[in-house]
Design a protein around this motif. Structure first.
Motif, PDB file in Angstrom:
ATOM      1  N   GLY A 173       0.829  -1.191   0.000  1.00 36.12           N
ATOM      2  CA  GLY A 173       0.000   0.000   0.000  1.00 36.12           C
ATOM      3  C   GLY A 173       0.871   1.251   0.000  1.00 36.12           C
ATOM      4  O   GLY A 173       1.699   1.439   0.896  1.00 36.12           O
ATOM      5  N   ILE A 174       0.713   2.072  -1.009  1.00 36.57           N
ATOM      6  CA  ILE A 174       1.471   3.321  -1.118  1.00 36.57           C
ATOM      7  C   ILE A 174       0.639   4.488  -0.583  1.00 36.57           C
ATOM      8  O   ILE A 174       1.138   5.360   0.124  1.00 36.57           O
ATOM      9  CB  ILE A 174       1.868   3.583  -2.578  1.00 36.57           C
ATOM     10  N   TRP A 175      -0.646   4.483  -0.933  1.00 36.34           N
ATOM     11  CA  TRP A 175      -1.613   5.436  -0.374  1.00 36.34           C
ATOM     12  C   TRP A 175      -2.619   4.619   0.425  1.00 36.34           C
ATOM     13  O   TRP A 175      -3.147   3.621  -0.049  1.00 36.34           O
ATOM     14  CB  TRP A 175      -2.334   6.192  -1.487  1.00 36.34           C
ATOM     15  N   LYS A 176      -2.911   5.042   1.638  1.00 34.11           N
ATOM     16  CA  LYS A 176      -3.795   4.280   2.514  1.00 34.11           C
ATOM     17  C   LYS A 176      -4.999   5.129   2.918  1.00 34.11           C
ATOM     18  O   LYS A 176      -4.886   6.023   3.762  1.00 34.11           O
ATOM     19  CB  LYS A 176      -3.053   3.831   3.781  1.00 34.11           C
ATOM     20  N   PRO A 177      -6.166   4.886   2.330  1.00 35.35           N
ATOM     21  CA  PRO A 177      -7.366   5.619   2.741  1.00 35.35           C
ATOM     22  C   PRO A 177      -7.791   5.188   4.143  1.00 35.35           C
ATOM     23  O   PRO A 177      -8.125   4.026   4.362  1.00 35.35           O
ATOM     24  CB  PRO A 177      -8.401   5.209   1.681  1.00 35.35           C
ATOM     25  N   ARG A 178      -7.742   6.077   5.101  1.00 32.59           N
ATOM     26  CA  ARG A 178      -8.062   5.739   6.484  1.00 32.59           C
ATOM     27  C   ARG A 178      -9.412   6.321   6.886  1.00 32.59           C
ATOM     28  O   ARG A 178      -9.832   7.368   6.379  1.00 32.59           O
ATOM     29  CB  ARG A 178      -6.986   6.253   7.448  1.00 32.59           C
ATOM     30  N   THR A 179     -10.051   5.671   7.817  1.00 30.71           N
ATOM     31  CA  THR A 179     -11.379   6.099   8.254  1.00 30.71           C
ATOM     32  C   THR A 179     -11.332   7.466   8.937  1.00 30.71           C
ATOM     33  O   THR A 179     -12.189   8.317   8.715  1.00 30.71           O
ATOM     34  CB  THR A 179     -11.982   5.056   9.217  1.00 30.71           C
ATOM     35  N   ARG A 180     -10.306   7.694   9.747  1.00 32.01           N
ATOM     36  CA  ARG A 180     -10.227   8.946  10.498  1.00 32.01           C
ATOM     37  C   ARG A 180      -8.918   9.670  10.180  1.00 32.01           C
ATOM     38  O   ARG A 180      -7.881   9.028   9.956  1.00 32.01           O
ATOM     39  CB  ARG A 180     -10.323   8.679  11.997  1.00 32.01           C
ATOM     40  N   PRO A 181      -8.931  11.001  10.191  1.00 34.29           N
ATOM     41  CA  PRO A 181      -7.696  11.759   9.935  1.00 34.29           C
ATOM     42  C   PRO A 181      -6.702  11.548  11.066  1.00 34.29           C
ATOM     43  O   PRO A 181      -7.073  11.241  12.198  1.00 34.29           O
ATOM     44  CB  PRO A 181      -8.182  13.214   9.880  1.00 34.29           C
TER      45      PRO A 181
END
Length: 364
Positions: A52-60
């Motif tokens: 994973g290079i970019w990781k979409p996370r649920t919370r900032p």
């Protein structure tokens, strides 16, 4: 979409299936990525490496990936280990950068699949791109149409090397899984697009290491075309999804323990026996349909009688009697009580629909 290509035709797939994809959830450092991938290659033969290079996370505030710098590291891994690489893309810029650094296969994550605007942006960025396979994870919510829609948008961009990735579905229901498998939805997609390769992501379905093997075996039993397993040199200290990653050594054990099964055989004796048994199934299915037809005729008669005597369609006592007694009777025959409850609920719902139509029709 009959010209979607099989995995065997992908240039990155050297051997036949099922394929195996492994690597860390996230690229954390150049050394961590290289060492993890090196250990994987030394432990077992796999098809390609993931990270994973970019990781979409649920919370900032959570670790959201290294970004472009990680692609440089991954390109070095590809060169040094002579292995194909794959990563997730979530927008047009990601696509452009991934292709710039020689990523062989792209995948689209569940959070992206759920948004048609995002998928269309990615599809537009892929127009004119040749020979770059794209794997599409199911949306977070259980919606086969949304999953298929994402596949159709990527197909519309001219991509023919496409695969679905089954990673399970989110639910408020508490189960042992991080994401409930709902295998029937993956099967439904395969039924709609029979030539679509399907890969299972047991890491995201299970959410814990101990579930990766049984989920992997279930997927192979269902004739999935491959597995994607998150693998880290030091899982307990991973920066993301630590509990669902395994060591390269454990990855090798899992892949060696999974029992590979064939979807077909050339053995005449086996095929003859299967044909005989399937003929029995066909006959019994026809009898089931006939019996259901007869049952619904009686349902219509009851509807007529209720209309003539001004009675309600739904009668709770009767439904409770059916819902309790039929599954219990079936359980005595060794049938699943849960299955029978679902079956009779469907039958009862259809009976209510038919009776409502009859009751609301004026008597001739």
């Amino acid at each position: 979409m009959k010209d979607i290509q099989s995995l065997e035709s992908w240039s990155v797939v050297k051997n036949g299936g099922p394929i195996a994809i492994a690597g860390p959830c996230s690229a954390e450092s150049e050394e961590q990525l290289m060492e993890t991938c090196r250990q994987i290659k030394d432990s077992i033969d796999i098809t390609m490496l993931r990270a994973g290079i970019w990781k979409p996370r649920t919370r900032p505030g959570s670790f959201e990936g290294i970004g472009e710098e990680g692609l440089k590291w991954f390109a070095n891994v590809k060169k040094e280990l002579n292995m194909p690489i794959t990563t997730e893309v979530a927008n047009a810029q990601h696509v452009e950068l991934a292709l710039k650094y020689g990523v062989d296969v792209l995948w689209i994550g569940a959070r992206s699949t759920v948004n048609p605007f995002t998928i269309q942006e990615i599809a537009d960025a892929l127009k004119g791109v040749k020979d770059v396979p794209v794997m599409i994870k199911n949306p977070i919510n259980p919606d086969v149409a949304l999953w298929r829609g994402a596949i159709e948008r990527i197909y519309g961009a001219g991509i023919r090397q496409i695969a679905g990735i089954h990673r399970g579905f989110s639910s408020f229901e508490k189960t042992k899984y991080r994401n409930i498998p709902m295998w029937k939805l993956a099967i439904a997609l395969k039924t709609e697009i029979p030539n679509l390769p399907l890969i299972c992501d047991p890491s995201h379905i299970g959410g814990t290491r101990d579930l990766i093997l049984p989920v992997s075996q279930k997927a192979i039993d269902l004739d999935f075309d491959g597995l994607m397993i998150e693998t880290h040199r030091d899982p307990d200290n991973a920066w993301s999804d630590a509990s669902q990653q395994v060591t390269p050594a454990r990855l090798a054990e899992i892949l060696n323990e999974v029992k590979i099964k064939k979807s077909s055989t050339d053995a005449e004796e086996v095929n003859t026996k299967l044909d005989t048994l399937r003929s029995k199934i066909d006959r019994l299915d026809n009898e089931l349909v006939d019996v259901l037809g007869q049952r619904m005729e009686v349902v219509n008669e009851i509807g007529d009688y209720k209309r003539d005597n001004n009675l309600t369609v739904f009668q709770a006592g009767r439904w409770i009697d059916i819902f309790q007694n039929r599954p219990e009777q079936a359980a005595k025959l060794g049938l699943s009580k849960n299955f029978m409850e679902q079956l009779f609920k469907l039958v009862h719902d259809e009976s209510i629909r038919l009776q409502t139509a009859v009751v609301n029709t004026e008597k001739a």
